[in-house]
Design an enzyme around this catalytic site. Structure first.
Site, PDB file in Angstrom:
ATOM      1  N   PRO A  23      37.415  -5.946 -14.459  1.00 10.01           N
ATOM      2  CA  PRO A  23      37.946  -6.526 -13.211  1.00 10.01           C
ATOM      3  C   PRO A  23      36.863  -6.970 -12.232  1.00 10.01           C
ATOM      4  O   PRO A  23      36.657  -6.383 -11.171  1.00 10.01           O
ATOM      5  CB  PRO A  23      38.774  -5.374 -12.634  1.00 10.01           C
ATOM      6  CG  PRO A  23      38.055  -4.141 -13.096  1.00 10.01           C
ATOM      7  CD  PRO A  23      37.545  -4.486 -14.489  1.00 10.01           C
ATOM      8  N   CYS A  24      36.186  -8.047 -12.575  1.00 11.26           N
ATOM      9  CA  CYS A  24      35.076  -8.539 -11.751  1.00 11.26           C
ATOM     10  C   CYS A  24      35.525  -8.968 -10.360  1.00 11.26           C
ATOM     11  O   CYS A  24      34.712  -9.012  -9.433  1.00 11.26           O
ATOM     12  CB  CYS A  24      34.384  -9.710 -12.451  1.00 11.26           C
ATOM     13  SG  CYS A  24      33.507  -9.226 -13.939  1.00 11.26           S
TER      14      CYS A  24
END
Length: 206
Positions: free
Chosen positions: A160-161
């Site tokens: 989940p950048c």
């Protein structure tokens, strides 16, 4: 991804990567890393399809082979350490990119793998700064490397950048996550308030 050109272009996007045809046979095009000259991507045509040979960690080797019929033990290479990806359209692009990225990491001792593992530790409803991720990945001075790695995220669903912001809580560029406002939408779906392109780190910081 079904062409050699697509695979090589992705391979060349990594730092220090260059292309070479070392066997006096244009069918074999390799992507190597400057300095060590180690190859992390082999491309060649076989049985009517482009094949890619990528180095693989022992713990992932059989996972990939079991997940896709078109990922097989490395052809003409050590089958304990290499897999072959047959570009017949059955392996999703993001999975191919992930395997190429992992191969690059294995031959370069790149910190990307540690960075991705650090990002996966950010809980839902929280954000972390580039500096925090760098420190979690083992070197607080490599905040710029964090940005580069996140830009090449091979598994957006699993890494989940979008939960990473700068030191002021500001979001990334408008199109960093697939479109204008995409990062804000993803953060809001996590229950995080975004105001004027910024997240309150005191409230939402990890």
């Amino acid at each position: 991804m079904k062409t050699r050109e697509e695979a090589i272009a992705y391979g060349l996007s990594f730092p220090g990567a260059y292309q070479e045809a070392p066997f006096h046979d244009d069918n074999w095009q390799l992507v190597r890393v400057q300095g060590s000259k180690k190859a992390f991507l082999w491309t060649y045509e076989r049985n009517g399809c482009i094949n890619l040979n990528v180095k693989v960690d022992a713990e992932w080797r059989d996972f990939w082979r079991n997940a896709y019929d078109s990922v097989i033990p490395g052809w003409h290479q050590n089958k304990d350490h290499w897999n072959t990806i047959i570009l017949d359209g059955t392996v999703p692009d993001h999975e191919i990119k992930r395997m190429i990225a992992e191969s690059y990491d294995l031959v370069t001792a790149s910190p990307s793998k540690r960075i991705y593992e650090a990002v996966q530790k950010i809980p839902r409803g929280k954000v972390a700064t580039y500096g925090q991720i760098a420190e979690l990945a083992g070197d607080k001075k490599m905040a710029r490397a964090v940005g580069n790695a996140l830009h090449k995220n091979p598994d957006p669903d699993g890494i989940p950048c979008y939960r990473v912001v700068n030191a002021k809580g500001e979001l990334s560029g408008e199109f960093a996550f697939g479109g204008a406002g995409a990062q804000a939408k993803l953060l809001k779906a996590d229950g995080i308030e975004v105001k004027d392109g910024r997240v309150d780190l005191k409230k939402y910081g990890m």
